[in-house]
Design a protein around this motif. Structure first.
Motif, PDB file in Angstrom:
ATOM      1  N   MET A  11      30.341  31.503  43.397  1.00  0.00           N
ATOM      2  CA  MET A  11      30.393  31.470  42.274  1.00  0.00           C
ATOM      3  C   MET A  11      29.462  33.048  42.309  1.00  0.00           C
ATOM      4  O   MET A  11      30.072  34.635  42.353  1.00  0.00           O
ATOM      5  N   LYS A  12      28.815  33.623  42.939  1.00  0.00           N
ATOM      6  CA  LYS A  12      28.022  34.778  43.208  1.00  0.00           C
ATOM      7  C   LYS A  12      29.256  35.659  43.872  1.00  0.00           C
ATOM      8  O   LYS A  12      29.300  36.727  43.834  1.00  0.00           O
ATOM      9  N   PHE A  13      30.014  35.444  45.478  1.00  0.00           N
ATOM     10  CA  PHE A  13      30.794  36.002  45.930  1.00  0.00           C
ATOM     11  C   PHE A  13      32.300  36.135  44.783  1.00  0.00           C
ATOM     12  O   PHE A  13      32.222  37.577  44.874  1.00  0.00           O
ATOM     13  N   VAL A  14      32.276  35.827  44.460  1.00  0.00           N
ATOM     14  CA  VAL A  14      33.538  35.626  43.285  1.00  0.00           C
ATOM     15  C   VAL A  14      33.518  36.943  41.999  1.00  0.00           C
ATOM     16  O   VAL A  14      33.938  37.787  42.194  1.00  0.00           O
ATOM     17  N   LEU A  15      32.205  36.566  41.356  1.00  0.00           N
ATOM     18  CA  LEU A  15      31.268  37.738  40.672  1.00  0.00           C
ATOM     19  C   LEU A  15      31.368  39.240  41.504  1.00  0.00           C
ATOM     20  O   LEU A  15      31.720  40.128  40.852  1.00  0.00           O
ATOM     21  N   GLY A  16      30.984  39.251  42.547  1.00  0.00           N
ATOM     22  CA  GLY A  16      30.786  40.238  43.334  1.00  0.00           C
ATOM     23  C   GLY A  16      31.938  41.340  43.630  1.00  0.00           C
ATOM     24  O   GLY A  16      31.841  42.342  43.409  1.00  0.00           O
ATOM     25  N   PHE A  17      32.504  39.677  44.708  1.00  0.00           N
ATOM     26  CA  PHE A  17      34.688  40.341  44.163  1.00  0.00           C
ATOM     27  C   PHE A  17      35.001  41.404  43.368  1.00  0.00           C
ATOM     28  O   PHE A  17      35.152  42.213  43.373  1.00  0.00           O
ATOM     29  N   ASN A  18      34.470  41.227  42.102  1.00  0.00           N
ATOM     30  CA  ASN A  18      36.108  41.477  41.285  1.00  0.00           C
ATOM     31  C   ASN A  18      35.468  42.565  40.396  1.00  0.00           C
ATOM     32  O   ASN A  18      35.218  43.448  39.367  1.00  0.00           O
ATOM     33  N   LEU A  19      33.482  42.335  40.614  1.00  0.00           N
ATOM     34  CA  LEU A  19      32.419  43.446  39.958  1.00  0.00           C
ATOM     35  C   LEU A  19      33.141  44.038  40.633  1.00  0.00           C
ATOM     36  O   LEU A  19      33.560  46.170  39.926  1.00  0.00           O
ATOM     37  N   LEU A  20      33.070  44.564  42.112  1.00  0.00           N
ATOM     38  CA  LEU A  20      33.588  45.644  42.942  1.00  0.00           C
ATOM     39  C   LEU A  20      35.422  46.344  42.258  1.00  0.00           C
ATOM     40  O   LEU A  20      34.757  47.349  42.552  1.00  0.00           O
ATOM     41  N   LEU A  21      36.152  45.161  42.289  1.00  0.00           N
ATOM     42  CA  LEU A  21      37.515  45.778  42.109  1.00  0.00           C
ATOM     43  C   LEU A  21      37.292  46.120  40.954  1.00  0.00           C
ATOM     44  O   LEU A  21      38.248  47.604  40.487  1.00  0.00           O
ATOM     45  N   PHE A  22      36.022  45.678  39.849  1.00  0.00           N
ATOM     46  CA  PHE A  22      36.329  46.631  38.481  1.00  0.00           C
ATOM     47  C   PHE A  22      35.685  47.895  38.656  1.00  0.00           C
ATOM     48  O   PHE A  22      36.861  48.967  38.084  1.00  0.00           O
ATOM     49  N   LEU A  23      35.157  47.881  39.209  1.00  0.00           N
ATOM     50  CA  LEU A  23      35.383  49.729  39.290  1.00  0.00           C
ATOM     51  C   LEU A  23      35.286  50.123  40.206  1.00  0.00           C
ATOM     52  O   LEU A  23      35.589  51.886  39.558  1.00  0.00           O
ATOM     53  N   PHE A  24      36.604  50.038  40.943  1.00  0.00           N
ATOM     54  CA  PHE A  24      37.167  50.922  42.326  1.00  0.00           C
ATOM     55  C   PHE A  24      38.431  50.962  41.122  1.00  0.00           C
ATOM     56  O   PHE A  24      38.870  52.149  40.192  1.00  0.00           O
ATOM     57  N   PHE A  53      39.371  41.124  34.973  1.00  0.00           N
ATOM     58  CA  PHE A  53      38.129  40.681  35.491  1.00  0.00           C
ATOM     59  C   PHE A  53      38.083  38.958  34.622  1.00  0.00           C
ATOM     60  O   PHE A  53      37.314  38.406  35.519  1.00  0.00           O
ATOM     61  N   LEU A  54      38.176  39.238  33.570  1.00  0.00           N
ATOM     62  CA  LEU A  54      37.968  37.773  32.812  1.00  0.00           C
ATOM     63  C   LEU A  54      38.787  36.702  32.938  1.00  0.00           C
ATOM     64  O   LEU A  54      38.617  36.059  33.793  1.00  0.00           O
ATOM     65  N   MET A  55      39.873  36.818  33.606  1.00  0.00           N
ATOM     66  CA  MET A  55      41.060  36.226  34.484  1.00  0.00           C
ATOM     67  C   MET A  55      40.413  35.894  35.417  1.00  0.00           C
ATOM     68  O   MET A  55      40.236  34.770  35.957  1.00  0.00           O
ATOM     69  N   SER A  56      40.079  36.263  36.049  1.00  0.00           N
ATOM     70  CA  SER A  56      39.585  36.102  37.650  1.00  0.00           C
ATOM     71  C   SER A  56      37.760  34.831  37.271  1.00  0.00           C
ATOM     72  O   SER A  56      38.586  33.883  38.393  1.00  0.00           O
ATOM     73  N   ILE A  57      37.420  35.523  36.754  1.00  0.00           N
ATOM     74  CA  ILE A  57      35.795  34.743  36.575  1.00  0.00           C
ATOM     75  C   ILE A  57      36.808  33.319  35.222  1.00  0.00           C
ATOM     76  O   ILE A  57      35.842  31.783  36.350  1.00  0.00           O
ATOM     77  N   SER A 108      41.590  31.208  44.338  1.00  0.00           N
ATOM     78  CA  SER A 108      42.561  31.662  42.925  1.00  0.00           C
ATOM     79  C   SER A 108      41.791  31.934  42.848  1.00  0.00           C
ATOM     80  O   SER A 108      42.676  33.350  41.648  1.00  0.00           O
ATOM     81  N   SER A 109      40.447  32.759  42.809  1.00  0.00           N
ATOM     82  CA  SER A 109      39.971  33.889  41.603  1.00  0.00           C
ATOM     83  C   SER A 109      40.129  34.915  43.210  1.00  0.00           C
ATOM     84  O   SER A 109      39.469  36.111  42.308  1.00  0.00           O
ATOM     85  N   THR A 110      40.247  35.303  43.918  1.00  0.00           N
ATOM     86  CA  THR A 110      39.929  36.280  44.561  1.00  0.00           C
ATOM     87  C   THR A 110      41.787  37.115  45.422  1.00  0.00           C
ATOM     88  O   THR A 110      42.020  38.411  44.898  1.00  0.00           O
ATOM     89  N   LEU A 111      42.643  36.052  45.911  1.00  0.00           N
ATOM     90  CA  LEU A 111      43.604  36.335  46.298  1.00  0.00           C
ATOM     91  C   LEU A 111      44.675  37.204  45.741  1.00  0.00           C
ATOM     92  O   LEU A 111      45.089  37.859  45.778  1.00  0.00           O
ATOM     93  N   PRO A 112      44.524  36.456  44.106  1.00  0.00           N
ATOM     94  CA  PRO A 112      45.632  37.051  43.467  1.00  0.00           C
ATOM     95  C   PRO A 112      45.565  38.586  43.274  1.00  0.00           C
ATOM     96  O   PRO A 112      46.331  39.424  43.515  1.00  0.00           O
ATOM     97  N   GLN A 113      43.786  39.125  43.128  1.00  0.00           N
ATOM     98  CA  GLN A 113      43.497  40.112  43.000  1.00  0.00           C
ATOM     99  C   GLN A 113      44.076  41.210  43.927  1.00  0.00           C
ATOM    100  O   GLN A 113      44.457  42.392  43.134  1.00  0.00           O
ATOM    101  N   LEU A 114      44.368  40.724  44.900  1.00  0.00           N
ATOM    102  CA  LEU A 114      45.226  41.877  45.544  1.00  0.00           C
ATOM    103  C   LEU A 114      46.240  41.162  45.707  1.00  0.00           C
ATOM    104  O   LEU A 114      47.077  42.591  46.661  1.00  0.00           O
TER     105      LEU A 114
END
Length: 478
Positions: free
Chosen positions: A1-14, A78-82, A100-106
């Motif tokens: 979960m920490k990886f998923v949260l960190g990955f999507n937070l980075l995308l949010f900031l980007f 961001f919320l949808m990924s979580i 499924s919570s990281t690859l679709p974001q790319l």
């Protein structure tokens, strides 16, 4: 979960930084939906009202800025990924949940809808929540989950009319896997919220000769032919690009093999029929690639399940990341000598280039008194956003299809006796000139992207608006 949260937070900031510092302006659709938010109503010409309401909320808090318009899709993505992580973990396991919570974001499709404030961004979010709620309703058969499903599907309908697919697909799934629930009174509680939530939209359409439904019908039938192989190939190519190529083939594998498993069957029912519907439509007419994109929430979960067991997982991430970078930074192609791979005039990014520059040029001519006109809603909407002071703008009908601006025409008479500003891609139409005493000034503004001119604007300052401009009949061509 920490990886998923960190990955999507980075995308949010980007994404926030990209909105603030990239050269991309609002696209015409985004500008139009923002303009809708200045005229709150029960519904609108081509879409339900959710996009206008969301824009009204964010711009009320953050002002009329690009970030205020685009913060909604950034937050929803961001919320949808979580939420997807927890749903996929319950449905399958931790590995599938992470994919499924990281690859679709790319993927190209979700990357676009995580940045641009369109009706698709809202529909994807509420469609996804509807499917999650439906699964829990199937498992628990409690009134709470059935009502929650109804609320989410109601919001999906208020986002885009494509949400109507939810009901027949839900009935299809129940018929195949949970037939006993077709006779449960709790199941039909889910119909009550969307029924009540849709009433204002239906009432608005009743008051406006059902223009929304005529518009949707026209999109589905206009320019249709008996068989159009080019549109079919364009549709298939568009779907491959939307999901960043490799995931599409694993999605296809899931569609072919997943029927015997109730979990995979659930994801198949809510993705494959939508794909097939628009595939069949593409046999006869041009179909925009994004029309079926909302259904790929289930499709991506399917792809993630099969990718989790495949040696192609790393190449899939690598290719998706490359396409993600090129989508956001297409000038890289020029730097590495691959400009011909995606010329500037075919670069999809060009739709968001040059509007702020146009607004600044028009602002030099605008004193706050002129009527601002264009025959294209795209230009009218962008001028409303980027011209200093966010003035009211008008879209005159010189033979085009009807749009929302045709429903806001009554106050043009207030400008009689005042000067005007007219903008189009081509020189001024004689019918426009008839409504004024003459031309005060004419400027041509070329817009460049990646070193080439991708469009030019003709900007006119006109003298003394005399009378209503002779137009085509507004209600022809929905």
């Amino acid at each position: 979960m920490k990886f998923v949260l960190g990955f999507n937070l980075l995308l949010f900031l980007f994404r926030v930084l990209y909105v603030l510092y990239s050269p991309l302006d609002l696209t015409p659709e985004e500008a139009q939906y923002w303009d809708w938010s200045r005229h709150l109503d029960l519904s609108y010409y081509s879409k339900p009202p959710m996009v206008a309401y969301a824009n009204f909320l964010t711009t009320s808090l953050l002002g009329n800025t690009e970030l205020a318009v685009r913060i909604t899709p950034i937050v929803l993505s961001f919320l949808m990924s979580i939420f997807t992580y927890f749903f996929a973990k319950k449905l399958f396991d931790e590995r599938v949940a992470i994919i499924s919570s990281t690859l679709p974001q790319l993927s190209v499709g979700l990357a676009i809808n995580s940045l641009l404030m369109t009706t698709d961004a809202l529909l994807i979010f509420f469609w996804s929540l509807s499917l999650m709620a439906f699964w829990y309703a199937l498992e628990k058969n409690s009134a709470f989950w059935w009502l929650l499903l109804g609320i989410f599907s109601g919001f999906a309908f208020l986002s885009k009319y494509s949400a109507v697919f939810l009901l027949p697909l839900a009935l299809l799934y129940l018929s195949i896997y949970k037939r006993e629930l077709l006779w449960s009174a709790k199941t039909y509680l889910s119909l009550l919220p969307p029924l009540f939530m849709s009433l204002p939209v239906l009432y608005w359409n009743y008051k406006h000769q059902f223009v929304s439904f005529k518009h949707v019908s026209t999109l589905a039938t206009k320019h249709a032919s008996l068989f159009n192989p080019n549109s079919l190939l364009e549709y298939l190519g568009g779907q491959l690009l939307l999901v960043s190529i490799l995931p599409f083939f694993f999605m296809l594998k899931g569609w072919l093999l997943g029927w015997k498993d109730r979990r995979l069957g659930f994801l198949t029912v809510f993705s494959l029929p939508v794909f097939l519907f628009f595939l069949a439509l593409s046999f006869r007419k041009h179909v925009e690639a994004n029309w079926s994109g909302f259904a790929y929430f289930g499709g991506f979960l399917l792809a993630s399940y099969y990718l989790s067991k495949s040696r192609f997982l790393k190449p899939t991430y690598a290719l998706s990341f490359v396409l993600f970078i090129l989508l956001h930074f297409s000038p890289i192609l020029d730097k590495v000598g691959l400009k011909n791979l995606l010329p500037p005039n075919r670069d999809p990014v060009k739709v968001a280039i040059g509007w702020e520059l146009l607004g600044k040029e028009v602002s030099k001519l605008y004193t706050g008194q002129e009527i601002i006109l264009s025959p294209r809603y795209q230009i009218s909407a962008e001028l409303a956003f980027y011209t200093e002071g966010n003035p009211r703008t008008y879209c005159i009908n010189l033979g085009r299809r009807m749009n929302q601006y045709d429903l806001w025409r009554e106050s043009m008479k207030n400008y009689i006796g005042k000067d005007g500003i007219y903008v189009d891609y081509s020189p001024i139409d004689s019918r426009v000139l008839e409504g004024f005493e003459g031309i005060i000034e004419h400027r041509v503004l070329p817009i460049r992207w990646r070193g080439e001119v991708i469009r030019e604007f003709h900007i006119y300052k006109l003298k003394n608006y005399k009378h209503t401009i002779r137009e085509e009949r507004m209600f022809e061509g929905y």
